[in-house]
Scaffold this motif. Structure first.
Motif, PDB file in Angstrom:
ATOM      1  N   SER A  13       2.497   7.627  -5.907  1.00 21.69           N
ATOM      2  CA  SER A  13       1.868   6.872  -4.820  1.00 21.69           C
ATOM      3  C   SER A  13       0.477   6.398  -5.217  1.00 21.69           C
ATOM      4  O   SER A  13       0.108   5.247  -4.967  1.00 21.69           O
ATOM      5  CB  SER A  13       1.784   7.731  -3.550  1.00 21.69           C
ATOM      6  OG  SER A  13       3.081   8.041  -3.078  1.00 21.69           O
ATOM      7  N   ALA A  14      -0.302   7.274  -5.850  1.00 22.71           N
ATOM      8  CA  ALA A  14      -1.650   6.903  -6.284  1.00 22.71           C
ATOM      9  C   ALA A  14      -1.600   5.766  -7.303  1.00 22.71           C
ATOM     10  O   ALA A  14      -2.405   4.827  -7.240  1.00 22.71           O
ATOM     11  CB  ALA A  14      -2.368   8.121  -6.871  1.00 22.71           C
ATOM     12  N   THR A  15      -0.637   5.832  -8.236  1.00 23.08           N
ATOM     13  CA  THR A  15      -0.518   4.771  -9.237  1.00 23.08           C
ATOM     14  C   THR A  15      -0.085   3.465  -8.586  1.00 23.08           C
ATOM     15  O   THR A  15      -0.609   2.391  -8.923  1.00 23.08           O
ATOM     16  CB  THR A  15       0.469   5.176 -10.352  1.00 23.08           C
ATOM     17  OG1 THR A  15       0.025   6.400 -10.933  1.00 23.08           O
ATOM     18  CG2 THR A  15       0.567   4.105 -11.424  1.00 23.08           C
ATOM     19  N   LEU A  16       0.839   3.532  -7.646  1.00 26.47           N
ATOM     20  CA  LEU A  16       1.260   2.323  -6.934  1.00 26.47           C
ATOM     21  C   LEU A  16       0.068   1.697  -6.204  1.00 26.47           C
ATOM     22  O   LEU A  16      -0.160   0.484  -6.301  1.00 26.47           O
ATOM     23  CB  LEU A  16       2.393   2.636  -5.951  1.00 26.47           C
ATOM     24  CG  LEU A  16       3.755   2.901  -6.581  1.00 26.47           C
ATOM     25  CD1 LEU A  16       4.705   3.533  -5.573  1.00 26.47           C
ATOM     26  CD2 LEU A  16       4.342   1.635  -7.171  1.00 26.47           C
ATOM     27  N   HIS A  17      -0.699   2.508  -5.488  1.00 25.84           N
ATOM     28  CA  HIS A  17      -1.882   1.986  -4.789  1.00 25.84           C
ATOM     29  C   HIS A  17      -2.890   1.404  -5.764  1.00 25.84           C
ATOM     30  O   HIS A  17      -3.480   0.349  -5.496  1.00 25.84           O
ATOM     31  CB  HIS A  17      -2.545   3.090  -3.951  1.00 25.84           C
ATOM     32  CG  HIS A  17      -1.815   3.407  -2.684  1.00 25.84           C
ATOM     33  ND1 HIS A  17      -1.573   2.480  -1.699  1.00 25.84           N
ATOM     34  CD2 HIS A  17      -1.263   4.572  -2.256  1.00 25.84           C
ATOM     35  CE1 HIS A  17      -0.915   3.054  -0.706  1.00 25.84           C
ATOM     36  NE2 HIS A  17      -0.702   4.320  -1.023  1.00 25.84           N
ATOM     37  N   ALA A  18      -3.085   2.067  -6.902  1.00 22.14           N
ATOM     38  CA  ALA A  18      -4.053   1.586  -7.901  1.00 22.14           C
ATOM     39  C   ALA A  18      -3.665   0.211  -8.442  1.00 22.14           C
ATOM     40  O   ALA A  18      -4.525  -0.545  -8.889  1.00 22.14           O
ATOM     41  CB  ALA A  18      -4.175   2.591  -9.043  1.00 22.14           C
ATOM     42  N   HIS A  19      -2.368  -0.106  -8.390  1.00 20.22           N
ATOM     43  CA  HIS A  19      -1.882  -1.404  -8.860  1.00 20.22           C
ATOM     44  C   HIS A  19      -1.547  -2.341  -7.700  1.00 20.22           C
ATOM     45  O   HIS A  19      -0.751  -3.270  -7.847  1.00 20.22           O
ATOM     46  CB  HIS A  19      -0.654  -1.207  -9.765  1.00 20.22           C
ATOM     47  CG  HIS A  19      -1.014  -0.665 -11.102  1.00 20.22           C
ATOM     48  ND1 HIS A  19      -1.079   0.686 -11.361  1.00 20.22           N
ATOM     49  CD2 HIS A  19      -1.364  -1.283 -12.241  1.00 20.22           C
ATOM     50  CE1 HIS A  19      -1.442   0.870 -12.614  1.00 20.22           C
ATOM     51  NE2 HIS A  19      -1.620  -0.307 -13.173  1.00 20.22           N
ATOM     52  N   GLN A  20      -2.156  -2.079  -6.546  1.00 17.42           N
ATOM     53  CA  GLN A  20      -1.975  -2.900  -5.347  1.00 17.42           C
ATOM     54  C   GLN A  20      -0.511  -3.055  -4.936  1.00 17.42           C
ATOM     55  O   GLN A  20      -0.064  -4.123  -4.512  1.00 17.42           O
ATOM     56  CB  GLN A  20      -2.620  -4.298  -5.506  1.00 17.42           C
ATOM     57  CG  GLN A  20      -4.135  -4.281  -5.528  1.00 17.42           C
ATOM     58  CD  GLN A  20      -4.708  -3.810  -6.846  1.00 17.42           C
ATOM     59  OE1 GLN A  20      -4.304  -4.271  -7.902  1.00 17.42           O
ATOM     60  NE2 GLN A  20      -5.644  -2.879  -6.797  1.00 17.42           N
TER      61      GLN A  20
END
Length: 158
Positions: A13-20
């Motif tokens: 989830s954090a990686t998805l958010h970091a990549h918008q």
């Protein structure tokens, strides 16, 4: 105490958010399917995802796989005579061994331990590049297929 699955989902989830990217059930289901089926084809992943989300289309799974590969959550593996495969083991400079008999794929840790693990010998006149990654694909017969092979070459287990 958080479970391993919850920690993995939080990292995804954090990686998805970091990549918008939005965190969706579809993206998390594709990631979970590839995590559970290392070296999965897109069709393998789609079958696994459809067990949880029966209305997802195969095309949607392909789109999600491409997007997750593009942002580095998945790695796409190209092997001879096989459709592309995907894995969640990324950014660790490992390689693959493919059995030419049954097609089984195994992870092989990099012998050198850093990228790139090979340095090219440039041809005369070649336009040189700064090499960042070298993909190594070992091919041979696994222990299960070797006895059925007409010729038993010496084995090199390292």
């Amino acid at each position: 105490m958080r479970t391993v699955e919850a920690e993995r989902e939080a990292r995804w989830s954090a990686t998805l958010h970091a990549h918008q990217r939005r965190v969706t059930r579809q993206r998390l289901a594709v990631l979970a399917a590839v995590e559970q089926l290392p070296h999965a084809t897109a069709d393998d992943a789609a079958t696994a995802v459809r067990a949880e989300l029966p209305h997802i289309t195969v095309q949607s799974v392909y789109v999600i796989l491409a997007d997750l590969t593009g942002i580095g959550l998945l790695r796409r593996i190209e092997t001879p005579h096989s459709p592309a495969r995907y894995e969640t083991r990324v950014n660790d400079n490992h390689h693959h061994a493919v059995c030419t008999g049954c097609g089984r794929i195994e992870d092989v840790d990099c012998a050198v331990g850093h990228a790139p693990c090979l340095t090219p010998e440039w041809s005369p006149g070649a336009s040189r590049m700064t090499i960042q990654v070298a993909e190594v694909l070992y091919q041979g017969l696994c222990d299960d297929c070797r006895p059925a092979a007409p010729h038993h070459p010496p084995t090199h287990h390292e």
